[in-house]
Motif scaffolding. Structure first.
Motif, short mmCIF file in Angstrom:
data_model
loop_
_atom_site.label_atom_id
_atom_site.label_comp_id
_atom_site.label_asym_id
_atom_site.label_seq_id
_atom_site.Cartn_x
_atom_site.Cartn_y
_atom_site.Cartn_z
N ALA A 1 0.84 -1.19 0.00
CA ALA A 1 0.00 0.00 0.00
C ALA A 1 0.87 1.24 0.00
O ALA A 1 1.94 1.25 0.62
CB ALA A 1 -0.91 0.01 1.23
N PRO A 2 0.44 2.27 -0.72
CA PRO A 2 1.21 3.52 -0.71
C PRO A 2 1.12 4.18 0.66
O PRO A 2 0.08 4.11 1.33
CB PRO A 2 0.52 4.37 -1.78
N VAL A 3 2.20 4.83 1.07
CA VAL A 3 2.19 5.57 2.33
C VAL A 3 1.09 6.63 2.26
O VAL A 3 0.90 7.26 1.22
CB VAL A 3 3.56 6.25 2.55
N GLY A 4 0.32 6.76 3.34
CA GLY A 4 -0.73 7.76 3.34
C GLY A 4 -2.11 7.15 3.10
O GLY A 4 -3.12 7.75 3.41
N GLU A 5 -2.13 5.95 2.55
CA GLU A 5 -3.41 5.28 2.39
C GLU A 5 -3.91 4.84 3.77
O GLU A 5 -3.11 4.60 4.66
CB GLU A 5 -3.25 4.05 1.48
N ASN A 6 -5.24 4.76 3.94
CA ASN A 6 -5.71 4.25 5.23
C ASN A 6 -6.10 2.79 5.13
O ASN A 6 -6.18 2.22 4.05
CB ASN A 6 -6.83 5.14 5.79
N LEU A 7 -6.34 2.19 6.28
CA LEU A 7 -6.59 0.74 6.32
C LEU A 7 -7.86 0.36 5.58
O LEU A 7 -7.96 -0.72 5.01
CB LEU A 7 -6.65 0.25 7.77
N MET A 8 -8.83 1.26 5.59
CA MET A 8 -10.09 0.99 4.88
C MET A 8 -9.82 0.85 3.39
O MET A 8 -10.27 -0.11 2.75
CB MET A 8 -11.06 2.14 5.15
N GLN A 9 -9.04 1.79 2.85
CA GLN A 9 -8.74 1.75 1.41
C GLN A 9 -7.90 0.52 1.07
O GLN A 9 -8.17 -0.17 0.08
CB GLN A 9 -7.98 3.02 1.00
N ALA A 10 -6.92 0.25 1.92
CA ALA A 10 -6.05 -0.89 1.66
C ALA A 10 -6.86 -2.18 1.70
O ALA A 10 -6.68 -3.08 0.87
CB ALA A 10 -4.91 -0.92 2.67
N ALA A 11 -7.79 -2.26 2.68
CA ALA A 11 -8.60 -3.47 2.81
C ALA A 11 -9.46 -3.67 1.56
O ALA A 11 -9.57 -4.78 1.03
CB ALA A 11 -9.48 -3.38 4.05
N THR A 12 -10.04 -2.58 1.09
CA THR A 12 -10.89 -2.67 -0.10
C THR A 12 -10.08 -3.22 -1.27
O THR A 12 -10.54 -4.11 -1.99
CB THR A 12 -11.44 -1.27 -0.46
N ARG A 13 -8.86 -2.73 -1.42
CA ARG A 13 -8.03 -3.24 -2.52
C ARG A 13 -7.65 -4.69 -2.32
O ARG A 13 -7.44 -5.43 -3.27
CB ARG A 13 -6.78 -2.37 -2.68
N ALA A 14 -7.57 -5.09 -1.04
CA ALA A 14 -7.21 -6.48 -0.76
C ALA A 14 -8.43 -7.40 -0.87
O ALA A 14 -8.35 -8.59 -0.58
CB ALA A 14 -6.60 -6.58 0.63
N GLY A 15 -9.57 -6.79 -1.20
CA GLY A 15 -10.78 -7.60 -1.34
C GLY A 15 -11.45 -7.90 -0.01
O GLY A 15 -12.25 -8.82 0.10
N VAL A 16 -11.10 -7.13 1.02
CA VAL A 16 -11.70 -7.32 2.33
C VAL A 16 -12.64 -6.15 2.59
O VAL A 16 -12.24 -5.00 2.52
CB VAL A 16 -10.62 -7.36 3.44
N ARG A 17 -13.91 -6.46 2.90
CA ARG A 17 -14.84 -5.37 3.17
C ARG A 17 -14.88 -5.07 4.66
O ARG A 17 -15.09 -5.94 5.49
CB ARG A 17 -16.23 -5.73 2.69
N VAL A 18 -14.64 -3.80 4.99
CA VAL A 18 -14.77 -3.37 6.38
C VAL A 18 -16.02 -2.52 6.48
O VAL A 18 -16.17 -1.56 5.72
CB VAL A 18 -13.54 -2.54 6.82
N PRO A 19 -16.94 -2.87 7.38
CA PRO A 19 -18.16 -2.07 7.47
C PRO A 19 -17.87 -0.65 7.95
O PRO A 19 -16.87 -0.42 8.64
CB PRO A 19 -19.02 -2.82 8.48
N GLY A 20 -18.73 0.27 7.59
CA GLY A 20 -18.55 1.66 8.04
C GLY A 20 -19.73 2.48 7.57
O GLY A 20 -20.40 2.09 6.62
N LEU A 21 -19.99 3.57 8.25
CA LEU A 21 -21.12 4.42 7.88
C LEU A 21 -20.72 5.87 7.64
O LEU A 21 -21.28 6.54 6.79
CB LEU A 21 -22.18 4.41 8.99
N CYS A 22 -19.76 6.36 8.44
CA CYS A 22 -19.50 7.79 8.36
C CYS A 22 -18.53 8.13 7.25
O CYS A 22 -18.48 9.25 6.77
CB CYS A 22 -18.99 8.32 9.70
N GLN A 23 -17.76 7.12 6.82
CA GLN A 23 -16.73 7.38 5.82
C GLN A 23 -17.34 7.38 4.42
O GLN A 23 -18.16 6.53 4.10
CB GLN A 23 -15.65 6.30 5.96
N LEU A 24 -16.97 8.34 3.60
CA LEU A 24 -17.37 8.32 2.19
C LEU A 24 -16.19 8.85 1.39
O LEU A 24 -15.69 9.94 1.67
CB LEU A 24 -18.61 9.19 1.97
#
Ligand SMILES: Cc1cc2nc3c(=O)[nH]c(=O)nc-3n(C[C@H](O)[C@H](O)[C@H](O)COP(=O)(O)O)c2cc1C
Ligand code: SF4
Ligand code: SF4
Ligand code: FES
Lengths: 241, 568
Positions: free
Chosen positions: A15-38
């Motif tokens: 993952a590029p430096v500065g990316e957050n875990l949510m974005q990295a997870a999405t790219r890894a094919g892992v869905r992390v639930p969340g509501l406030c983030q868009l």
């Protein structure tokens, strides 16, 4: 760009430096639930549904607000996290009055989807006895505070994308609610440009287009993300010029 | 002398002026004593002094809090060549008598005196409160005459910033705002941050119910806070300071404003202090009285004119603080320790207290005790010593049950741990925290689930509403506690309560939510049977409601045996 290597639910990913875990997870094919983030809006880390465990860190951290780090070992779906998310979601349901059968967003609602995803099949808390009054003063849109999950996506979309700063948050604790301008009915808010970005960002049926009925809400949440992505690309081009 | 004022001159002049008087009457003019009629006492004494023509002989000073607030108004008479005499419960009549007998005729009014050897005073060690009851908080001259601003002058004109930080680090001073973060390390972080727009912030929000340590320092020794801030600014390279005071403290705001004006006039704040290129200014910011605004990120949002809600850390304030520039937040009491540490040395300070908790702690001692008030004790003193010696034991021949430290974020200490030393780590090990200094003593009559409910109500009302676990969780926990306390709770209620404690503690965004379950967890840990005694069998709460007979009939007679008086 410099990168780091980390593991999310056993999947190795760079993952590029500065990316957050949510974005990295999405790219890894892992869905992390969340509501406030868009995507495209600033991060507030308020719903706490995206909490993940990082080996060696005592407390879970919000995936949307935690930058990736070298050799991180992240777990997004442990029994503890699952239980906590279920309880949080139950409390969220009990905070308002979510009657899906009579909601414009039914079928296109992130809260409803999360309930299904997390297996919330009953709510063990008592919702408030009365509904809050709706704000139907705007010619095109309506706001139903009893359906609002206080994610503040609308606040940020309005301020950060449209630049109108119409929406704000007032009150505290259970009394927390949205206000238009300095607390006037939405229809009287002079700053509102009627652009509808808040409506498209809303994860639930709290902000809706008038004239739409049960289940008729269109899923337009990507609108804000698309706009910001384009804006960022444009400004990137400006810089390159 | 390096520029500006000569402090020695000023101090000398003030001392000479004070020495002219044969007697000094120090009347407590602090908020607690004022609400107990201290103004009338002062007026009565002043009248007699005027009647008897003693103005050349007697100096009357309205000082800060003398500590034993439960026996106020307090008056101390200091006469040349004699021991101080302290009077307690001095109403206007007593004031007249003291003036007539003691001031005019040199005869102390024996039956009103309180020995200064009284353990309430003798067991205390005063660092932060050293000037309390000694100086007039309205006069900078009095502060300077008691050694004030010397530490600042010496730091700025003879030491390097690194040297100052070294002293603070060696002193072992830890933050008094609740977290106990080492002050020197925080200063070092700000010192290392690269910016020419750094700020230091004094946190005087003090939202814990019943706490008034910081208020007292700001009201009764305001220059000490300014001096501490200025030293911090010199050590860290900050150019500007903010004092964040809650709106409920109007006297503190007035005294601090006045102190800032005085310090500027004497060139102790402002540009090019002591003829160096160190400049520092202080501004007051008034908080709207939300508990959460004491949390450092919410406090900064509030200073910047935004809604006072916490934001995620990192970045920490020393990286990105006010308006994006590095900032450092210290509690008022933390900063108030600094002038004395600089004046008396790191070793002197480090010798007070314990290995990991150096120095003293100010507590607002409250609850069911003979003596209550504001006390400053060396860290490591046991709870028993505070209660039995300083507090004079539990009032009304009742038995001690527990003491609550850390307010709504803390926990209780039961009788079996009464010999615990009061330091950061021992309290943490017991499931409580040092907190900012609230110390409430409870006797056998107090029901612990009630205490837990009280603090949960506070957290529920004060939750800022930003994050879901705290906003909804404190409400649901309060509802569950209320159900238990009012006889509507079942075994399942208790299980749910414990689950919620865990969910809220683990997932909340800021310290308020993360610590809100503490009073529940700690009372459950030490007093679980009290909770269990409140439980009713499932369905019993429906008694009296339509259809209740169905639920009642479903229960066996034995299940009802012990819950019967509730379901009647
Ligand atoms: C909900 C909440 C309320 C707080 N209230 C105060 C307060 O009133 N005064 C204070 O000094 N610190 C308070 N704090 C702690 C501050 O965030 C911060 O840690 C402290 O001011 C740092 O100063 P110190 O290192 O000198 O202790 C509070 C923290 C939280 C989470
Ligand atoms: S109205 Fe919708 S977008 Fe706005 S805070 Fe409520 S749920 Fe979120
Ligand atoms: S824990 Fe409570 S006070 Fe802190 S951010 Fe969340 S809602 Fe606000
Ligand atoms: S999505 Fe991360 S906290 Fe809401």
């Amino acid at each position: 760009m410099a990168g780091v290597n980390l593991k999310i639910d056993g999947v190795e990913i760079e993952a590029p430096v500065g990316e957050n875990l949510m974005q990295a997870a999405t790219r890894a094919g892992v869905r992390v639930p969340g509501l406030c983030q868009l995507d495209g809006l600033s991060v507030v880390g308020a719903c706490r549904l995206c909490m993940v465990e990082i080996a060696g860190t005592p407390r879970p951290r919000p995936a949307c607000a935690t930058p990736v780090g070298e050799s991180m070992d992240v777990h997004t779906d442990t029994p503890r996290l699952r239980e906590h998310r279920r309880v949080l979601l139950e409390m969220l349901f009990a905070e308002g009055q979510h009657i899906c059968a009579a909601c414009v967003a039914s079928g296109a609602c992130e809260l409803q989807n999360l309930a299904a995803e997390l297996g919330v099949d009953h709510v063990n808390f008592t919702p408030p006895p009365t509904r809050l009054e709706m704000d139907l003063s705007h010619p095109r849109f309506g706001y139903d505070p009893s359906r609002c999950v206080l994610c503040t996506r609308c606040v940020r979309a309005c301020a950060e994308v449209e630049g109108a700063f119409t929406w704000g948050v007032a009150g505290r604790g259970r009394e927390t609610h949205l206000v238009a301008d300095l607390g006037v009915p939405w229809g009287e808010a002079e700053s509102c440009t009627s652009c509808g970005k808040c409506v498209s960002a809303c994860p639930v049926g709290a902000l809706f287009e008038k004239g739409t009925s049960v289940g008729e809400r269109r899923v337009t949440r990507a609108l804000v993300s698309t706009l910001t992505a384009r804006r960022d690309r444009e400004s990137h081009r400006e810089v390159l010029k | 002398m390096s520029g500006g004022v000569d402090l020695f001159d000023l101090a000398q002049k003030e001392r000479e002026e004070q020495a002219v008087y044969r007697r000094t009457v120090l009347c407590c003019g602090s908020t607690a004593c004022l609400s107990g009629g201290a103004q009338a006492t002062q007026d009565a004494i002043r009248d007699v002094v005027a009647e008897k023509g003693l103005e050349q002989d007697v100096r009357l000073v309205a000082t800060g809090c003398m500590g034993l607030c439960s026996r106020g108004p307090l008056v101390k008479v200091r006469s040349r060549g004699e021991d101080d005499v302290l009077y307690a419960d001095v109403d206007a009549d007593a004031g007249r008598r003291i003036a007539e007998q003691h001031l005019a005729a040199g005869q102390p009014v024996e039956e009103r005196t309180l020995s200064l050897e009284h353990p309430f005073f003798a067991r205390q060690v005063r660092v932060v409160l050293e000037n309390m009851g000694e100086i007039d908080p309205n006069r900078i001259e009095d502060y300077i005459a008691h050694g004030g601003y010397r530490a600042l002058r010496d730091a700025v004109s003879t030491m390097t910033p690194a040297g100052v930080i070294d002293v603070v680090q060696r002193s072992g001073l830890r933050g008094r705002g609740g977290g106990g973060y080492p002050a020197g390390s925080k200063w070092k972080l700000l010192n290392e941050a690269k910016s020419d727009q750094k700020t230091v912030i004094a946190n005087g929000d003090e939202g814990d119910p019943g706490a008034y340590m910081d208020r007292t320092v700001m009201e009764d020794d305001p220059h000490r806070v300014l001096e501490g801030m200025a030293i911090a600014a010199y050590a860290t390279g900050a150019i500007k300071g903010y004092i964040y005071v809650r709106a409920e403290y109007p006297v503190a705001v007035r005294r601090l404003e006045q102190a800032i004006r005085q310090a500027k006039r004497h060139k102790l704040l402002g540009k090019n202090l002591f003829g160096t290129d160190f400049s520092f200014d202080v501004e007051i910011r008034i908080g709207a009285g939300a508990f959460v605004c004491g949390e450092e990120t919410a406090l900064m949002a509030s200073i910047m004119g935004q809604r006072g809600t916490p934001v995620l850390r990192p970045p920490y304030p020393t990286e990105r603080g006010l308006w994006g520039h590095p900032s450092m937040i210290n509690n008022v009491e933390t900063l108030a320790n600094v002038p004395t540490i600089m004046r008396r040395g790191a070793d002197w300070f480090a010798n007070i207290g314990t290995e990991t908790s150096r120095g003293t702690k100010v507590f607002a001692l409250a609850g069911k005790l003979e003596n209550t008030g504001l006390i400053e004790v060396p860290m490591g003193i046991t709870l028993r010593e505070i209660i039995e010696e300083i507090g004079g034991g539990v009032a009304g021949a009742k038995a001690f049950k527990a003491a609550q430290t850390g307010g709504p974020s803390g926990g209780c200490i039961p009788l079996k741990h009464i010999d615990t030393p009061m330091d950061y780590d021992s309290l943490l090990a017991l499931g409580s925290i040092m907190g900012s200094g609230g110390l409430i003593v409870m006797d056998e009559d107090v029901a612990m689930p009630d205490v837990a409910r009280f603090f949960m109500r506070f957290c529920m009302d004060e939750s800022c509403g930003k994050c879901l676990p705290c906003r909804a969780g404190t409400y649901e926990m309060y509802e569950l506690l209320d159900a238990l306390v009012t006889g509507r709770g079942t075994a399942a209620t208790l299980v749910r309560l414990e689950t919620l404690c865990e969910v809220v503690r683990t997932n909340s965004l800021c310290g308020l939510g993360q610590t809100a379950p503490n009073p529940v967890l700690s009372t459950l840990h030490y007093f679980r049977p009290e909770y269990e005694a409140l439980l009713v069998p499932d369905g019993a709460h429906l008694a009296g409601l339509p259809g209740a007979h169905v639920a009642a009939a479903a229960e066996s007679a034995s299940a009802f045996a012990d819950g019967s008086e509730r379901s009647a």
